[in-house]
Write an enzyme that holds these catalytic residues in place. Sequence first.
Site, short mmCIF file in Angstrom:
data_model
loop_
_atom_site.label_atom_id
_atom_site.label_comp_id
_atom_site.label_asym_id
_atom_site.label_seq_id
_atom_site.Cartn_x
_atom_site.Cartn_y
_atom_site.Cartn_z
N HIS A 120 -10.50 -0.55 -2.45
CA HIS A 120 -10.28 -2.32 -1.62
C HIS A 120 -10.55 -1.91 -0.15
O HIS A 120 -10.11 -0.77 0.52
CB HIS A 120 -9.15 -2.52 -1.95
CG HIS A 120 -8.74 -3.91 -1.62
ND1 HIS A 120 -8.42 -4.35 -0.25
CD2 HIS A 120 -8.82 -5.12 -2.11
CE1 HIS A 120 -8.24 -5.88 -0.65
NE2 HIS A 120 -8.26 -6.29 -1.61
N ASP A 197 -2.93 3.46 -3.83
CA ASP A 197 -3.05 1.82 -3.90
C ASP A 197 -2.53 1.52 -5.46
O ASP A 197 -3.45 1.55 -6.00
CB ASP A 197 -4.55 1.68 -3.58
CG ASP A 197 -4.62 0.02 -3.39
OD1 ASP A 197 -5.55 -0.33 -3.16
OD2 ASP A 197 -3.57 -0.45 -3.87
N GLN A 200 -2.84 -2.92 -8.22
CA GLN A 200 -3.02 -3.46 -9.78
C GLN A 200 -2.47 -2.69 -10.92
O GLN A 200 -2.86 -3.01 -11.81
CB GLN A 200 -4.70 -3.37 -9.83
CG GLN A 200 -5.42 -4.40 -8.69
CD GLN A 200 -5.20 -5.79 -8.97
OE1 GLN A 200 -4.64 -6.16 -9.94
NE2 GLN A 200 -5.61 -6.49 -7.93
N LYS A 223 1.52 -9.97 -6.38
CA LYS A 223 0.76 -9.61 -7.67
C LYS A 223 1.62 -9.27 -8.74
O LYS A 223 1.35 -9.05 -9.74
CB LYS A 223 -0.18 -8.50 -7.20
CG LYS A 223 -1.19 -8.61 -6.17
CD LYS A 223 -2.24 -7.51 -5.96
CE LYS A 223 -3.12 -7.52 -4.89
NZ LYS A 223 -3.95 -8.96 -4.89
N CYS A 366 -13.03 -7.76 -1.89
CA CYS A 366 -12.76 -6.97 -0.98
C CYS A 366 -13.21 -5.66 -1.38
O CYS A 366 -12.57 -4.60 -1.16
CB CYS A 366 -11.58 -7.05 -0.68
SG CYS A 366 -10.67 -8.64 -0.03
#
Length: 411
Positions: A120, A197, A200, A223, A366
């Site tokens: 991202h 990261d 998600q 999220k 992104c």
Amino acid sequence: LGHLSRPDFPILHQEVNGSKLVYLDNAATSQKPTAVLKALHNYYEAYNSNVHRGIHYLSAKATDEYELARKKVAAFINASDSSEIVFTRNATEAINLVAYSWGLLNLKPGDEIVLTIAEHHSAIVPWQIVAQKTGAVLKFVSLDENEIPNVVKLREMISTRTELVVVHHVSNVLGSVLPIEEIVHWVHEVGAKVLVDACQSVPHMVVDVQGLDADFLVASSHKMCGPTGIGFLFGKSNLLSAMPPFLGGGEMISDVFLDHSTYAEPPSRFEAGTPAIGEAIGLGAAIDYLSGIGMQKIHDYEMELANYLYDKLCSVPNIRIYGPKPAETVYRAALCSFNVENIHPTDLATFLDQQHGVAIRSGHHCAQPLHRYLGVNASARASLHFYNTEEDVDDFIRALNDTVSFFNSFK
Ligand SMILES: Cc1ncc(COP(=O)(O)O)c(CN[C@@H](CS)C(=O)O)c1O
């Protein structure tokens, strides 16, 4: 699970443009259960006060709840201590904190930062900026034949020149899942660090930072059924303790003199000014809610939904779905980015919204380097959460087929 949880999300029970809302944009942001809305409302209505400095009841109560939220985050990702959790505005700020604090202190000319091409922008741009300042260089791993970041090449790219590896746990475009534990092992063999990261993955599966042995890990509240305006950085205690402040101000100091200041211990050292108190408490309520269902149960349900979405999407004529095909050994998150021949993804998303009340995302998500690598400027993306159902997928596919027929009728 989808039908059982839907009553907790009032927002899902509405019409959009004359159709029942079908919300399939969860990779962009999730919806919030009533329990989170009540926690936020209750804070502002019953005990709003500034934290850490007041000596009155409301301030003590707000402080206790704020620090309890930190403990909930720590427990949720199995951090060994809540002092390893730094609250930030979002995952982007958390990555910037590591880049400007750890990066500027530790990176020198020629040092290598290894990423995948699927990262991202929030995981790429801070390191481009810090590399320019330090002389470090960024190296990118591309995708393998299954359109998963090539971990064989990643391992080959890790060398004694590597200082940091920055990787997603789950791709917000490909839905692919990286073998973080293995990657961390390879990176630690050369004495480098890993920033994961987990934007998600934390909302969709069990994430155990001690099991992964990650050095840094970031995620965003919005999220994972929590409010916007709050996210967190996990950092191993020994790393945070050796890092200089990111932002200066109140809270993060021990003593201030005219010519210098001494700083608080982590996490306060990295939390300058008045924090997002209500939002942290809302995130704590989101964690209570998710934990009440169970992340393994959420993961298993979403795995089934992911396969259902993928299979149904494959039936749409002239569609190209990016990322790995779900298989026994290949887990694919409940999101699909795709294009349909000769139809711009934004046209698809607009028609789906205006004619069918279906909310998906279109654009580069992104991840422009990844889209360039895939040979496209943009894609459409449907992304699900545990409160979606197979009925939502059926509604989406029916609407998508209608949309494709509409645009093809002009050819
Ligand atoms: C893998 C990954 N890493 C970082 C971010 C940034 O999260 P923030 O809360 O905005 O800081 C995101 C947010 N991706 C959204 C907005 S582009 C999407 O639609 O995919 C992400 O998916």
